[in-house]
Design a protein around this motif. Structure first.
Motif, PDB file in Angstrom:
ATOM      1  N   THR A 159       9.284  -2.589   1.659  1.00  0.00           N
ATOM      2  CA  THR A 159       8.491  -1.574   0.958  1.00  0.00           C
ATOM      3  C   THR A 159       7.216  -2.175   0.382  1.00  0.00           C
ATOM      4  OG1 THR A 159      10.500  -0.343   0.390  1.00  0.00           O
ATOM      5  CG2 THR A 159       8.521   0.135  -0.892  1.00  0.00           C
ATOM      6  N   ASN A 160       7.320  -3.330  -0.261  1.00  0.00           N
ATOM      7  CA  ASN A 160       6.140  -3.979  -0.837  1.00  0.00           C
ATOM      8  C   ASN A 160       5.140  -4.378   0.244  1.00  0.00           C
ATOM      9  OD1 ASN A 160       7.242  -3.719  -3.369  1.00  0.00           O
ATOM     10  ND2 ASN A 160       7.955  -5.828  -3.515  1.00  0.00           N
ATOM     11  N   THR A 161       5.639  -4.827   1.400  1.00  0.00           N
ATOM     12  CA  THR A 161       4.750  -5.225   2.493  1.00  0.00           C
ATOM     13  C   THR A 161       3.977  -4.029   3.029  1.00  0.00           C
ATOM     14  OG1 THR A 161       6.222  -7.043   3.131  1.00  0.00           O
ATOM     15  CG2 THR A 161       4.638  -6.286   4.774  1.00  0.00           C
ATOM     16  N   VAL A 162       4.679  -2.922   3.280  1.00  0.00           N
ATOM     17  CA  VAL A 162       4.021  -1.718   3.791  1.00  0.00           C
ATOM     18  C   VAL A 162       3.006  -1.204   2.776  1.00  0.00           C
ATOM     19  CG1 VAL A 162       4.382   0.679   4.481  1.00  0.00           C
ATOM     20  CG2 VAL A 162       5.948  -1.094   5.285  1.00  0.00           C
ATOM     21  N   GLN A 163       3.388  -1.190   1.504  1.00  0.00           N
ATOM     22  CA  GLN A 163       2.450  -0.746   0.466  1.00  0.00           C
ATOM     23  C   GLN A 163       1.239  -1.657   0.388  1.00  0.00           C
ATOM     24  OE1 GLN A 163       4.908  -0.579  -3.049  1.00  0.00           O
ATOM     25  NE2 GLN A 163       5.654   1.496  -2.616  1.00  0.00           N
ATOM     26  N   GLY A 164       1.456  -2.964   0.579  1.00  0.00           N
ATOM     27  CA  GLY A 164       0.346  -3.907   0.544  1.00  0.00           C
ATOM     28  C   GLY A 164      -0.659  -3.652   1.654  1.00  0.00           C
ATOM     29  N   TYR A 165      -0.173  -3.380   2.864  1.00  0.00           N
ATOM     30  CA  TYR A 165      -1.089  -3.091   3.970  1.00  0.00           C
ATOM     31  C   TYR A 165      -1.783  -1.751   3.776  1.00  0.00           C
ATOM     32  CZ  TYR A 165       0.449  -7.121   6.649  1.00  0.00           C
ATOM     33  OH  TYR A 165       0.687  -8.405   7.075  1.00  0.00           O
ATOM     34  N   TRP A 166      -1.088  -0.793   3.193  1.00  0.00           N
ATOM     35  CA  TRP A 166      -1.727   0.485   2.912  1.00  0.00           C
ATOM     36  C   TRP A 166      -2.838   0.318   1.875  1.00  0.00           C
ATOM     37  CZ3 TRP A 166      -2.897   4.693   5.025  1.00  0.00           C
ATOM     38  CH2 TRP A 166      -3.235   5.844   4.303  1.00  0.00           C
ATOM     39  N   GLU A 167      -2.590  -0.517   0.860  1.00  0.00           N
ATOM     40  CA  GLU A 167      -3.638  -0.814  -0.119  1.00  0.00           C
ATOM     41  C   GLU A 167      -4.829  -1.487   0.552  1.00  0.00           C
ATOM     42  OE1 GLU A 167      -4.043  -0.364  -3.481  1.00  0.00           O
ATOM     43  OE2 GLU A 167      -2.319   0.992  -3.420  1.00  0.00           O
ATOM     44  N   LEU A 168      -4.560  -2.369   1.521  1.00  0.00           N
ATOM     45  CA  LEU A 168      -5.633  -3.031   2.249  1.00  0.00           C
ATOM     46  C   LEU A 168      -6.492  -2.028   2.992  1.00  0.00           C
ATOM     47  CD1 LEU A 168      -6.987  -5.643   3.311  1.00  0.00           C
ATOM     48  CD2 LEU A 168      -5.278  -5.663   5.143  1.00  0.00           C
TER      49      LEU A 168
END
Length: 358
Positions: free
Chosen positions: A243-252
């Motif tokens: 979840t944190n990884t997907v959210q991180g790429y979405w923030e990017l």
């Protein structure tokens, strides 16, 4: 030694990804001609009955080769076991198998970590920590006697329970009561004190006392020798990291200009892994799972030269009833590959310059 261990982790994760593709091909009886780990000149190769296996000099990649791409393979173009002649579902499984393999590997690593050294876990303590007070000696907090390092245990006689909501409760109490007395219960080292503050009125109509607030947490390790409990704990940690990884790429994607500088290349990843090896082997396990999840998420992105890009081609084929012309697919994939290689070279140079301090 630590750098070699970090490089070995990356090589293993790439091997897992390519092995996922390879096993999906073999299980379905699809013809395959090559299985290569790495790029560049071959350090070792073996010609099997149908498949040539090779380990190459540059460990940051790999590929599975098919006779579809070799006009001199001697296999008829209408052979039903050629990848291009298989149904869309079979080909989609082959393409996505690398991503699935990386996700499964990450989960197994995390479960192993639970069973052995344990996974890091935030442990919430009662209250809210005051890490810093504004330097201005005339602030409300300074006059009331608050100090950096204090822990606010209660507000107006109400105890602050452990959890993320504690900070919000204190902030709301301060902002909603300008020019009103607030009674605080404070823990300072081994003492429990009672202080009163009167938040000053700010221009936006809210109260302020001039402090920073943060969760009162510590980091502990949670492990279990029970395999059934470990399976559950491993799943929870896997879900958190994914979840944190997907959210991180979405923030990017949403804030690319602000966050693009945080993107790490192979050099930075190896340096980070080497530091974790020196820290503990448990940290290295967490690093391995996190990078494996990142490889899966990156590869499933709908970009040319990635697994996600090939799945997009399959989706278009399903909608059109026939594939896009081969020259169109080759042109898009080659362009995407050049862009990815260019990005990789840029990240390697940038991260190397940062490490050596130029």
């Amino acid at each position: 030694m630590s750098i070699l261990a970090a490089i070995a982790v990356l090589a293993i994760l790439i091997c897992v990804h390519e092995l996922g593709h390879f096993l999906a091909v073999r299980v379905q009886g699809i013809r395959v001609s090559q299985f290569s780990l790495g790029f560049g000149p071959a350090l070792w190769s073996y010609q099997g009955k149908e498949v040539q296996y090779a380990v190459r000099a540059i460990p940051l990649g790999g590929y599975v080769g098919f006779p579809d791409d070799d006009p001199e393979s001697g296999i008829p173009n209408d052979d039903p076991d050629l990848l291009r002649n298989r149904p869309i579902g079979d080909r989609a499984l082959v393409i996505s198998a690398g991503v699935l393999a990386n996700l499964l590997f990450a989960y197994l690593v995390l479960t192993t970590q639970v069973l052995t050294v344990g996974i890091p876990q935030l442990v919430y303590q009662p209250g809210v920590r005051v890490p810093q007070i504004a330097l201005d000696t005339s602030t409300v907090a300074q006059r009331a006697g608050l100090q950096a390092g204090d822990v606010i245990l209660g507000v107006d006689g109400q105890t602050l329970a452990p959890g993320k909501e504690a900070v919000n409760r204190v902030v709301q109490a301060i902002q909603s009561r300008p020019n009103q007395t607030i009674r605080l219960q404070i823990q300072r080292q081994n003492q429990v004190l009672k202080l009163t503050v009167v938040p000053e009125l700010t221009a936006n109509g809210q109260g302020r006392i001039g402090v920073q607030l943060q969760d009162n947490v510590s980091v502990g390790n949670r492990h279990s020798r029970n395999p059934f409990e470990a399976i559950g704990l491993g799943a929870q940690e896997f879900h958190r990291l994914l979840t944190n990884t997907v959210q991180g790429y979405w923030e990017l994607v949403q804030h690319f200009q602000e966050t693009a500088n945080q993107v790490a290349g192979p050099v930075a990843i190896v340096a980070m892994g080497a530091g974790l090896v020196r820290s503990s082997w448990g940290s290295l396990l967490q690093f391995s799972a996190l990078i494996s999840i990142n490889l899966a998420v990156i590869n499933i992105l709908p970009l040319p030269a990635l697994d996600g890009g090939q799945l997009v081609f399959l989706g278009i084929e399903a909608l059109r009833g026939r594939p896009l012309p081969a020259r169109v697919q080759e042109s898009v994939m080659q362009t995407g590959l050049l862009l990815l290689l260019g990005l990789g070279v840029f990240l390697i140079i940038r991260d190397t310059v940062r490490l050596v301090g130029l």
